[in-house]
Design a protein around this motif. Structure first.
Motif, PDB file in Angstrom:
ATOM      1  N   LEU A 108       7.980  -0.554 -15.279  1.00  0.00           N
ATOM      2  CA  LEU A 108       7.913  -0.187 -16.794  1.00  0.00           C
ATOM      3  C   LEU A 108       9.410   0.287 -17.240  1.00  0.00           C
ATOM      4  CD1 LEU A 108       4.363   0.740 -17.645  1.00  0.00           C
ATOM      5  CD2 LEU A 108       5.389  -1.385 -17.920  1.00  0.00           C
ATOM      6  N   ASP A 109      10.025   1.131 -16.236  1.00  0.00           N
ATOM      7  CA  ASP A 109      11.217   1.733 -16.561  1.00  0.00           C
ATOM      8  C   ASP A 109      12.573   0.804 -16.815  1.00  0.00           C
ATOM      9  OD1 ASP A 109       9.959   4.289 -17.002  1.00  0.00           O
ATOM     10  OD2 ASP A 109      10.406   5.012 -15.049  1.00  0.00           O
ATOM     11  N   GLN A 110      12.125  -0.139 -15.690  1.00  0.00           N
ATOM     12  CA  GLN A 110      13.087  -1.261 -15.277  1.00  0.00           C
ATOM     13  C   GLN A 110      13.064  -2.372 -16.537  1.00  0.00           C
ATOM     14  OE1 GLN A 110      15.617  -1.268 -13.343  1.00  0.00           O
ATOM     15  NE2 GLN A 110      15.187   0.617 -12.053  1.00  0.00           N
ATOM     16  N   GLY A 111      12.159  -2.219 -17.489  1.00  0.00           N
ATOM     17  CA  GLY A 111      11.978  -3.339 -18.319  1.00  0.00           C
ATOM     18  C   GLY A 111      11.116  -4.347 -18.209  1.00  0.00           C
ATOM     19  N   GLY A 112      10.536  -4.283 -16.976  1.00  0.00           N
ATOM     20  CA  GLY A 112       9.604  -5.283 -16.450  1.00  0.00           C
ATOM     21  C   GLY A 112       7.990  -5.111 -17.250  1.00  0.00           C
ATOM     22  N   HIS A 113       7.288  -6.047 -16.818  1.00  0.00           N
ATOM     23  CA  HIS A 113       5.806  -6.100 -17.273  1.00  0.00           C
ATOM     24  C   HIS A 113       5.096  -6.561 -15.914  1.00  0.00           C
ATOM     25  CE1 HIS A 113       7.328 -10.162 -17.948  1.00  0.00           C
ATOM     26  NE2 HIS A 113       6.131 -10.644 -17.842  1.00  0.00           N
ATOM     27  N   LEU A 114       3.712  -6.174 -16.166  1.00  0.00           N
ATOM     28  CA  LEU A 114       2.836  -6.262 -14.858  1.00  0.00           C
ATOM     29  C   LEU A 114       1.847  -7.828 -15.059  1.00  0.00           C
ATOM     30  CD1 LEU A 114       1.425  -2.754 -14.721  1.00  0.00           C
ATOM     31  CD2 LEU A 114       3.187  -3.793 -13.664  1.00  0.00           C
ATOM     32  N   LEU A 115       1.787  -8.309 -13.977  1.00  0.00           N
ATOM     33  CA  LEU A 115       1.171  -9.718 -13.792  1.00  0.00           C
ATOM     34  C   LEU A 115      -0.053  -9.488 -13.124  1.00  0.00           C
ATOM     35  CD1 LEU A 115       4.065 -12.235 -14.082  1.00  0.00           C
ATOM     36  CD2 LEU A 115       2.793 -11.511 -15.792  1.00  0.00           C
TER      37      LEU A 115
END
Length: 848
Positions: free
Chosen positions: A543-550
């Motif tokens: 989340l800190d890297q700007g990603g999202h979970l799948l």
């Protein structure tokens, strides 16, 4: 032996029986009456040793019953022999003796009863009675059961072979005398009864001795025996005892059954006051009657609420009443029980401050938040405990105040007014009106608060505590959702991965072998691998890297909700069970009492340890770690002018009147509940002084933008419950007596100081799970609800008449009237509950 109840030596002579109510043959009392008529009665005998007492008793016999000189010598030698007492052995000592002498007690030995309540082998030489206490007497732990100033009465009965007619003597000493090794414990004696007679009547003598011992443990006969001037007075005392005797018919009960002591005994004051008129005990009678005489309303408020007719007259009287007790308010706190109260109430206060602070922050856009709640609680509570009339009161924000703050903030936003400045003027007007109420002695109106009002208010606040603790736990299922769709068969299909649109340097990428499109079973299929960039990162890093979970399992938190409910219910049940440990049959009394006093703290420690061992990420207690306003746009001092038009200070009078009524009712109803007669408070109430302190604190908290505070009913009741005093000396079989509350200022003061420094204890407090504290809240609400008669009467609605307890009001009030009263209370409580759930909650104290 007797203290209040009879204890018998069991077969074998090594164990005292359980205490039980004495069951006497009626004939034994008539025999005792005849003995006092014909025997020697010596009142106010001036003697200083047992030998001197026996000599005077033998020489004081009537001529028609006088013994021959040689019989007097033999009888004196017998009475002056050393008795053997039945000492209670510890279990370890008993086991050791059985191990050393496994065959002891199997041989037959011919015993005879000794007048001093012992038994000796005939062949053993008789030692002379020691005039000084023996080592065993001084170390006898039974002394702890006796209150200071206790006296011992010796009843010596038995049969001897050299007497042809009974020797009877009742002796009352002029001054109490220590009789050496005669008694089981080294306490002074005043009364001695001797009955020795020829053989073949041992059982009759024994029953007469039991009758005399029972009479000497009766409060009324004790006073009669102490004030008697003639033999006839003692006989009249026995007649009084016979007048109150209850006879059980033969064949309807088992005479060998031992009646256990009752849990609660009626007060002896009224009985003693009624029957002692004939002996001119005016002082004792008036004192006892005054203590037991009922009165209308709240008779213990008569002085505190009596109007003086002068400005601030009630306040001055409160200060004069409380000033002599001020230093004792600190010295009386030097007791281990106060430590448990501090820890218990501190955790409850911190949890309450966090809860209300969070709700205030949501309602006021963080103009008042958790930090303001902590600082306000610490400051207002400390000042109140130092100077208030009832320092056992715990101050806190309340539900109606929270509703008002929400409405005031919404009004300010709608009309573009500065909320804190508007609130400042309302607080100043409330403080002014509060001082006017103190000056005019308006607190005298609380004497018209009835049980109906008290119970309705207390029940509502208790139910709110119970409801809020349950609501907080249910809300955990939203924060930590339960994976209802989890199937063990599909465990290989559950996964969660991180999708980064543009990975940071150094991030390890992952190329899956399968496609990543979610299927109905939760499997991801890789149909467009160029659209996804996958990385091996933790959830926080992703989340800190700007990603999202799948993935199907990304939002699953294992076991947190279930564990939280286990901690919540376990804390409540454990604290309740440990609190009741005081009345259990296990372990010594002092240990049981100490464990009971620390019940809440022990329950918290137990379940904090369980949570730490399991290591699940349950929600923890988080307190602010920095001393700065929650909202950076505000400061610590609120200016009264500048942001709002000048007419706002006049407009503030209207809401201030409503808040004044709210504060007055909330404060004074709680004060009435805390100063109830059953708490046996000795230092008096301070209704005017309490309201004066709350009014002055209203000024300070308004100027600094801190929450407003008033007495918190449930936490204050929990504070008083944790400081209950009970008698440390109680007869075997007798329940400890409630002596009152440990009235002092130090526990509340320390609680609020600890609340203030909690900002610096965040690294320690973060290990306490919130479900554990919610369990404590549930315990407090249930305990407060069980302390009122309303709960008892609600239970009666569900009981058949034959199973209802023998309550005193059921003897005098028809059951249908009791049910009608309870039903009306329940209906009013339901109306208040609906009212407090709406915007109109601000006026609910007025509705009470």
């Amino acid at each position: 032996r007797w203290i209040k109840f009879e204890e018998k030596v069991e077969d074998g002579g090594d164990r005292w029986s359980a205490p039980h109510v004495t069951a006497l043959p009626l004939h034994s009392l008539f025999e005792l009456r005849m003995c006092l008529q014909k025997g020697t009665v010596l009142l106010d005998l001036d003697a200083h040793s047992f030998k001197e007492i026996i000599d005077k008793a033998l020489s004081g016999q009537p001529e028609e019953r006088a013994l021959r000189p040689e019989l007097k010598d033999r009888l004196a030698a017998l009475l002056l022999g050393q008795p053997r007492h039945h000492a209670t052995r510890s279990p370890l000592r008993t086991l050791a003796e059985l191990g050393l002498s496994p065959c002891r007690g199997r041989h037959s030995t011919r015993l005879h009863s000794h007048p001093g309540c012992g038994a000796k082998n005939r062949s053993e030489p008789r030692a002379q009675l020691s005039e000084t206490p023996l080592k065993e007497q001084l170390k006898n732990k039974f002394k702890k059961k006796l209150p200071p100033g206790a006296e011992v009465a010796s009843v010596l009965v038995g049969e001897v072979d050299f007497l042809e007619k009974p020797f009877i003597a009742f002796i009352r000493l002029k001054e109490t005398v220590a009789l050496g090794a005669l008694t089981e414990v080294a306490f002074p004696s005043r009364f001695i009864f001797i009955l020795l007679g020829p053989r073949a009547k041992a059982k009759a003598y024994h029953e007469v001795g039991r009758a005399m011992a029972t009479l000497l443990t009766d409060e009324l006969f004790q006073r009669i025996a102490q004030q008697s001037e003639h033999r006839e007075d003692l006989i009249a005392g026995i007649d009084e005892f016979l007048d109150e005797l209850t006879v059980l018919p033969p064949g309807k009960w088992d005479p060998s059954a031992r009646i256990p002591p009752p849990n609660c005994l009626p007060s002896p004051h009224k009985r003693i006051a009624t029957h002692l008129r004939e002996w001119k005990s005016t002082c004792n009678r008036n004192t006892a009657a005054a203590e037991d005489r009922p009165g209308p309303g709240h008779p213990h408020f008569s002085e505190e609420l009596e109007r003086t007719g002068r400005l601030f007259g009630g306040l001055v009287r409160d200060i004069r009443r409380k000033a002599p007790w001020y230093w004792s308010d600190f010295s009386d706190a030097l007791h281990i029980q106060c430590l448990s109260a501090v820890l218990y109430i501190y955790l409850a206060t911190v949890t309450n401050a966090i809860t209300f602070g969070g709700m205030l922050g949501d309602a006021t856009a963080n103009m008042q938040g958790v930090l303001e709640s902590f600082l306000g609680t610490a400051f207002a509570g400390s000042i109140f405990c130092l100077f208030a009339g009832q320092p056992l009161t715990i101050l806190s924000s309340t539900g109606p105040v929270l509703v008002f703050e929400r409405l005031l903030f919404s009004f300010s936003e709608d009309y573009s007014l500065d909320y804190l400045e508007f609130r400042l003027w309302i607080g100043l007007w409330v403080a002014f009106f509060g001082l006017v109420l103190v000056a005019t002695e308006a607190s005298y109106l609380v004497q018209y608060f009835t049980r109906f009002t008290e119970e309705g208010f207390c029940a509502l606040i208790s139910l709110i505590f119970i409801y809020d603790s349950m609501k907080k736990m249910v809300s955990l299922a939203d924060t930590y959702p339960i994976n209802w769709q989890y199937r063990t068969e599909d465990v290989t299909l559950y996964n969660c991965i991180c999708n980064l649109s543009s990975p940071a340097p150094g991030v390890q990428l992952w190329s899956p072998l399968a496609s990543l499109t979610p299927s109905p079973l939760g499997v991801l299929s890789l149909q467009h691998p160029e659209a996804l960039i996958l990385a091996r990162l933790s959830k926080t890093q992703c989340l800190d890297q700007g990603g999202h979970l799948l993935g199907a399992s990304c939002h699953y938190v294992p076991d947190v909700t279930l564990m939280s409910f286990l901690l919540f219910g376990g804390t409540f049940l454990c604290s309740t069970m440990i609190k009741r440990f005081k009345t259990s049959r296990y372990f010594p009394t002092m240990l049981r009492k100490m464990v009971s006093d620390f019940s809440i703290i022990l329950a918290i420690l137990i379940f904090c340890t369980i949570d730490a061992v399991l290591g699940l990420e349950t929600p923890k207690l988080l307190v602010p770690s920095e001393l700065k306003p929650t909202n950076p746009a505000r400061g610590w001092i609120i200016s009264p002018f500048g942001a709002n038009p000048w007419w706002v200070c006049l407009l503030s009078v209207v809401p201030a009147v409503l808040v004044t009524i709210l504060i007055f009712m909330d404060q004074q109803i709680t004060a009435v509940i805390l100063n109830r007669r059953e708490y046996k408070l000795q230092k008096g109430a301070g209704f005017h002084l309490d309201l004066f302190c709350v009014s002055l604190l209203m000024i300070v908290t308004s100027v600094t933008g801190l929450p407003w505070y008033v007495s918190a009913t449930v936490i204050s009741l929990a504070h008083m419950e944790s400081l209950k005093k009970e008698s440390t000396t109680s007869a075997p079989g007798e329940q400890p007596k409630f002596l009152g509350i440990r009235e002092q200022r130090l526990t509340g003061l320390v609680v609020f100081i600890l609340t203030g420094v909690s900002v610096f204890m965040a690294p320690i407090l973060k290990y306490i799970p919130m479900p554990v504290l919610y369990g404590v809240f549930l315990h407090m609400g249930v305990a407060a609800l069980n302390s009122i008669q309303f709960t008892e009467r609600v239970q009666l609605l569900l009981m058949p008449a034959k199973h209802q307890p023998d309550l005193i009001y059921l003897r005098h009030v028809p059951l249908r009237r009791v049910h009608l009263f309870t039903f009306i209370q329940m209906l009013c409580l339901a109306v208040l509950w609906v009212l407090k759930s709406t915007v109109a909650a601000i006026i609910f104290p007025v509705m009470v």
